[in-house]
Write a protein that holds these residues in place. Structure first.
Motif, mmCIF file in Angstrom:
data_model
loop_
_atom_site.group_PDB
_atom_site.id
_atom_site.type_symbol
_atom_site.label_atom_id
_atom_site.label_comp_id
_atom_site.label_asym_id
_atom_site.label_seq_id
_atom_site.Cartn_x
_atom_site.Cartn_y
_atom_site.Cartn_z
ATOM 1 N N PRO A 120 0.895 -1.162 -0.032
ATOM 2 C CA PRO A 120 0.030 0.155 -0.074
ATOM 3 C C PRO A 120 0.853 1.329 0.202
ATOM 4 C CG PRO A 120 -0.011 -1.007 2.215
ATOM 5 C CD PRO A 120 0.824 -2.020 1.134
ATOM 6 N N ASP A 121 0.445 2.524 -0.538
ATOM 7 C CA ASP A 121 1.178 3.618 -0.530
ATOM 8 C C ASP A 121 1.395 4.275 0.748
ATOM 9 O OD1 ASP A 121 1.021 3.646 -3.285
ATOM 10 O OD2 ASP A 121 -1.106 4.878 -3.351
ATOM 11 N N SER A 122 0.411 3.747 1.798
ATOM 12 C CA SER A 122 0.774 4.200 3.238
ATOM 13 C C SER A 122 0.043 3.213 4.335
ATOM 14 C CB SER A 122 0.081 5.395 3.485
ATOM 15 O OG SER A 122 -1.290 5.622 3.139
ATOM 16 N N ASN A 123 0.405 2.876 5.408
ATOM 17 C CA ASN A 123 0.015 2.389 6.261
ATOM 18 C C ASN A 123 -1.712 2.122 6.368
ATOM 19 O OD1 ASN A 123 2.349 1.356 7.007
ATOM 20 N ND2 ASN A 123 2.581 2.321 8.819
ATOM 21 N N ARG A 124 -2.298 0.863 6.361
ATOM 22 C CA ARG A 124 -3.713 0.595 6.612
ATOM 23 C C ARG A 124 -3.916 -0.272 7.462
ATOM 24 N NH1 ARG A 124 -5.806 -1.399 0.706
ATOM 25 N NH2 ARG A 124 -4.197 -3.147 1.243
ATOM 26 N N TYR A 142 2.680 -7.475 3.952
ATOM 27 C CA TYR A 142 2.533 -6.651 2.701
ATOM 28 C C TYR A 142 3.291 -7.626 1.673
ATOM 29 C CZ TYR A 142 7.070 -4.911 4.566
ATOM 30 O OH TYR A 142 8.327 -5.041 4.771
ATOM 31 N N LYS A 221 12.013 -0.253 11.471
ATOM 32 C CA LYS A 221 12.471 0.846 11.103
ATOM 33 C C LYS A 221 14.148 0.964 11.805
ATOM 34 C CE LYS A 221 11.764 5.785 11.208
ATOM 35 N NZ LYS A 221 13.270 6.380 11.547
ATOM 36 N N THR A 295 9.293 -2.236 4.881
ATOM 37 C CA THR A 295 8.420 -1.069 4.538
ATOM 38 C C THR A 295 7.641 -0.655 5.710
ATOM 39 O OG1 THR A 295 7.113 -2.079 3.099
ATOM 40 C CG2 THR A 295 9.045 -1.143 2.135
ATOM 41 N N GLN A 297 6.298 2.055 6.776
ATOM 42 C CA GLN A 297 5.504 3.143 6.341
ATOM 43 C C GLN A 297 4.402 2.657 5.132
ATOM 44 O OE1 GLN A 297 5.175 5.579 8.505
ATOM 45 N NE2 GLN A 297 6.988 4.739 9.508
ATOM 46 N N HIS A 298 4.716 1.533 4.866
ATOM 47 C CA HIS A 298 3.671 0.955 3.592
ATOM 48 C C HIS A 298 3.416 -0.568 3.962
ATOM 49 C CE1 HIS A 298 5.003 4.262 1.218
ATOM 50 N NE2 HIS A 298 6.270 4.119 1.547
ATOM 51 N N ASN A 300 0.190 -3.289 5.624
ATOM 52 C CA ASN A 300 -1.011 -3.652 6.055
ATOM 53 C C ASN A 300 -0.865 -4.212 7.399
ATOM 54 O OD1 ASN A 300 -2.329 -3.065 3.252
ATOM 55 N ND2 ASN A 300 -1.341 -5.156 2.880
#
Length: 314
Positions: A120-124, A142, A221, A295, A297-298, A300
């Motif tokens: 995803p483009d950002s966290n969901r 993801y 991170k 990732t 920040q990207h 699910n």
């Protein structure tokens, strides 16, 4: 005889469908199974084969004719692999193979093309309500683009081992040993010819669901931002090579390795040199793999638990 002259009966199909329907019914009461099936839909999409979920409707719709058609379409020697492991010479193995499989006919097998799912483009955040649950099943997951024969596949595997591959991984040490959020926290990084996946997972108390997710993202991170120490890397290498050596005692493992070489177009000496190649992975290799495949920040973020108790903080 089973392979060349398969017979399908309605009684067999009915028995299998009954068993599958029972498993589907039980899935609703099993948070781990719920998380596993829903995770695939979230990562890959419900229209992708990896994202399909068995349902009562899909099982009920299967017919005996469909089974027979599938067998006739896909079960052919030109898309099959045969591995023989044991006290046997190549000459004898060839003789037996020709004796028992020479009548197996080649045929054109359809090749399907599928879209490649992306992170995803950002966290969901996804919450599946499990009324009355006292703990949450947490997945940070993801899709990733990592094939078995990629040049950094081994470095990615070592990187994941550092993060959450065992009870000495960072996730375990953080979520269990440091914070006492859970009995265990791990991660998996799967390569695949089409599309792989990353998942960090744990089962935690309701009250610390949000905190556990935070710490998973923190550890992801941290591995991206800071290079690991030589000592930590060597410890993981020792663990991985030890597990590999133990696995060689199982003939089935050796058979799988032989098939992997052919199936994924790996170097012929891939497993012969496996220990050497693991030991050759460097701190910089781990850093690059973390940058590429972690990732935070990207992602699910999937939680199966008591929605009323966990949703507000999420």
């Amino acid at each position: 005889d089973e392979l060349l002259n398969a017979k399908f009966t309605q009684a067999e199909l009915d028995k299998i469908k009954k068993k599958m329907l029972s498993q589907i019914a039980n899935r609703a009461d099993n948070p781990d199974e719920l998380a596993s099936s829903i995770r695939d839909v979230i990562d890959y999409g419900k229209n992708h084969p990896y994202g399909e979920i068995e349902s009562k409707q899909s099982i009920d719709s299967i017919t005996l004719q469909q089974c027979e058609n599938y067998y006739k379409t896909y079960f052919h020697p030109n898309v099959a692999y045969l591995a023989i492991v044991g006290d046997i010479k190549l000459k004898e193995a060839k003789k037996l193979t020709e004796k028992y499989f020479s009548e197996w006919q080649k045929a054109e097998v359809p090749i399907r093309n599928y879209s490649i799912p992306k992170a995803p483009d950002s966290n969901r955040v996804f919450v599946v309500n499990k009324l009355g649950a006292v703990q949450s099943v947490v997945d940070v997951t993801y899709p990733i683009h990592l094939q078995p024969n990629d040049s950094d596949a081994l470095a990615a595997k070592v990187m994941n081992a550092i993060l959450g591959g065992s009870a000495s991984g960072r996730l375990f040490l953080d979520l269990r040993e440091k914070h006492a959020f859970t009995y265990g926290a791990y991660s998996s990084l799967k390569n695949d010819q089409l599309v792989g996946s990353f998942t960090a997972f744990a089962k935690v108390r309701n009250a610390v669901t949000d905190s556990a997710i935070t710490q998973i993202l923190v550890e992801m991170k941290k591995l991206r931002d800071e290079k690991v120490s030589d000592k930590e890397l060597q410890s993981v290498k020792n663990y991985m090579t030890g597990v590999f050596a133990i696995g060689l005692e199982n003939p089935q493992t050796i058979a799988n390795y032989a098939i992997n070489i052919e199936k994924y177009k790996l170097p012929k000496d891939y497993y012969i040199n496996y220990v050497k190649n693991v030991n050759a992975v460097t701190v910089d290799d781990i850093y690059k793999a973390a940058q590429k495949y972690l990732t935070p920040q990207h992602a699910n973020i999937l939680v199966v638990g008591n929605k009323d108790e966990v949703s507000p903080k999420l």
